[in-house]
Design an enzyme around this catalytic site. Structure first.
Site, PDB file in Angstrom:
ATOM      1  N   ILE A 148      -4.425  10.498  11.284  1.00 57.40           N
ATOM      2  CA  ILE A 148      -3.287  10.945  10.481  1.00 57.40           C
ATOM      3  C   ILE A 148      -3.825  11.608   9.212  1.00 57.40           C
ATOM      4  CG2 ILE A 148      -1.126  10.250   9.382  1.00 57.40           C
ATOM      5  CD1 ILE A 148      -1.176   9.719  12.399  1.00 57.40           C
ATOM      6  N   ASP A 150      -3.346  -7.973  -5.392  1.00 60.69           N
ATOM      7  CA  ASP A 150      -4.423  -7.749  -4.441  1.00 60.69           C
ATOM      8  C   ASP A 150      -4.110  -8.551  -3.179  1.00 60.69           C
ATOM      9  OD1 ASP A 150      -6.745  -7.628  -2.976  1.00 60.69           O
ATOM     10  OD2 ASP A 150      -8.058  -8.358  -4.573  1.00 60.69           O
ATOM     11  N   LYS A 179      -8.433  -4.770  12.595  1.00 60.58           N
ATOM     12  CA  LYS A 179      -7.233  -4.157  13.153  1.00 60.58           C
ATOM     13  C   LYS A 179      -6.875  -4.734  14.519  1.00 60.58           C
ATOM     14  CE  LYS A 179      -6.165  -1.366   9.798  1.00 60.58           C
ATOM     15  NZ  LYS A 179      -4.900  -1.493   9.051  1.00 60.58           N
ATOM     16  N   TYR A 235     -13.868  -2.818  10.584  1.00 59.56           N
ATOM     17  CA  TYR A 235     -12.496  -2.284  10.580  1.00 59.56           C
ATOM     18  C   TYR A 235     -11.814  -2.524  11.928  1.00 59.56           C
ATOM     19  CZ  TYR A 235      -8.752   1.134   9.711  1.00 59.56           C
ATOM     20  OH  TYR A 235      -7.530   1.760   9.538  1.00 59.56           O
ATOM     21  N   SER A 236     -12.537  -2.267  13.016  1.00 59.96           N
ATOM     22  CA  SER A 236     -11.970  -2.483  14.353  1.00 59.96           C
ATOM     23  C   SER A 236     -11.620  -3.956  14.570  1.00 59.96           C
ATOM     24  CB  SER A 236     -12.952  -2.008  15.429  1.00 59.96           C
ATOM     25  OG  SER A 236     -13.176  -0.617  15.331  1.00 59.96           O
ATOM     26  N   ALA A 237     -12.499  -4.841  14.105  1.00 63.79           N
ATOM     27  CA  ALA A 237     -12.229  -6.276  14.246  1.00 63.79           C
ATOM     28  C   ALA A 237     -10.971  -6.674  13.481  1.00 63.79           C
ATOM     29  CB  ALA A 237     -13.429  -7.080  13.745  1.00 63.79           C
ATOM     30  N   GLY A 287       0.818  -1.208   0.000  1.00 59.49           N
ATOM     31  CA  GLY A 287       0.000   0.000   0.000  1.00 59.49           C
ATOM     32  C   GLY A 287       0.846   1.250   0.000  1.00 59.49           C
ATOM     33  N   SER A 288       1.883   1.261  -0.823  1.00 59.52           N
ATOM     34  CA  SER A 288       2.871   2.344  -0.759  1.00 59.52           C
ATOM     35  C   SER A 288       2.650   3.453  -1.776  1.00 59.52           C
ATOM     36  CB  SER A 288       4.282   1.773  -0.922  1.00 59.52           C
ATOM     37  OG  SER A 288       4.367   0.866  -1.995  1.00 59.52           O
ATOM     38  N   SER A 343      -4.520   0.221  14.194  1.00 57.18           N
ATOM     39  CA  SER A 343      -5.199   1.518  14.266  1.00 57.18           C
ATOM     40  C   SER A 343      -5.679   1.727  15.695  1.00 57.18           C
ATOM     41  CB  SER A 343      -6.401   1.532  13.313  1.00 57.18           C
ATOM     42  OG  SER A 343      -7.246   2.628  13.580  1.00 57.18           O
TER      43      SER A 343
END
Length: 238
Positions: free
Chosen positions: A182, A56, A153, A149-151, A5-6, A136
């Protein structure tokens, strides 16, 4: 040095920071090849080597094929920064199956899909390498509208700590960075003034402030740090 993911955000900042500190880079993108190639050109202009891989991270077979082929051709990576990820926010009662599946398959599945072809090679080649994952603040504390998302991360945190235990005797460190708010594309739609009120430092962080920690954890100075989750969040949710 592989940074997933750069092409933008924290990944881009990390790749540039590492290049400026003497590392050659293997850049990664899923779709945005132009941004990735622009970054490659910028790194080359700094006097470092760089190349771009496109795959991917949610596709296990694709990860295995692309990474194995690249290692066979160019050699194993000293370090890996697992930065790529997605968010598809929605409150849980109306969250759709695809929103849950795509986030878990990409963020948490990507941990397995990217590292599986690499870790045994690091062990067999006796490389005392570095692995850095990106969680995160949502993975530490949870966040409304981000159950998926929380799960994902939080899962990365658990996987990081377990893998660190397995690889410690090999001299391979595995650490996790948990950024707060950020200044990236992912936070561009947040109500900035409202969110800043929740942050003790009253500002969003800069991608370079995460990248500098990535650079430190890659260094020889960090050889005795492993299994840690380090927050970069301006004091948010302490």
């Amino acid at each position: 040095m592989l940074v997933t993911g750069s092409s933008r955000g924290i990944g881009r900042a990390s790749a540039l920071y590492l290049a400026k500190n003497g590392y050659d880079l293997v850049l990664h993108c899923n779709k945005n090849t132009k941004m990735a190639n622009d970054l490659k050109d910028e790194i080359v202009s700094l006097g470092r080597k760089a190349r771009v891989l496109q795959f991917d991270i949610s596709n296990r077979e694709e990860c295995k094929n692309v990474l194995s082929e690249d290692i066979e051709k160019n050699g194993l990576y000293y370090g890996v920064v697992l930065n790529a990820g997605i968010a598809k926010d929605n409150v849980f009662p109306v969250m759709e199956d695809r929103e849950w599946d795509s986030v878990l398959n990409t963020n948490l599945g990507g941990f397995y899909n990217v590292l599986k072809p690499l870790v045994m090679e690091m062990i067999s080649q006796r490389m005392k390498g570095r692995i850095i994952t990106m969680s995160s603040v949502s993975g530490l504390m949870g966040n409304r509208g981000q159950v998926n998302y929380s799960a994902s991360k939080a899962g990365i945190i658990g996987a990081t700590k377990a893998l660190a235990q397995e690889l410690a005797k090999r001299g391979i460190t595995v650490n996790c960075i948990a950024p707060g708010c950020i200044e990236t594309d992912m936070t561009s739609e947040l109500p900035v003034d409202e969110v800043k009120k929740m942050i003790p430092m009253k500002r969003f962080g800069k991608p370079q402030e995460v990248a500098s920690l990535v650079n430190y954890l890659m260094s020889e100075d960090a050889a005795y740090i492993t299994g840690q989750v380090i927050s970069v969040n301006g004091g948010l949710y302490q």
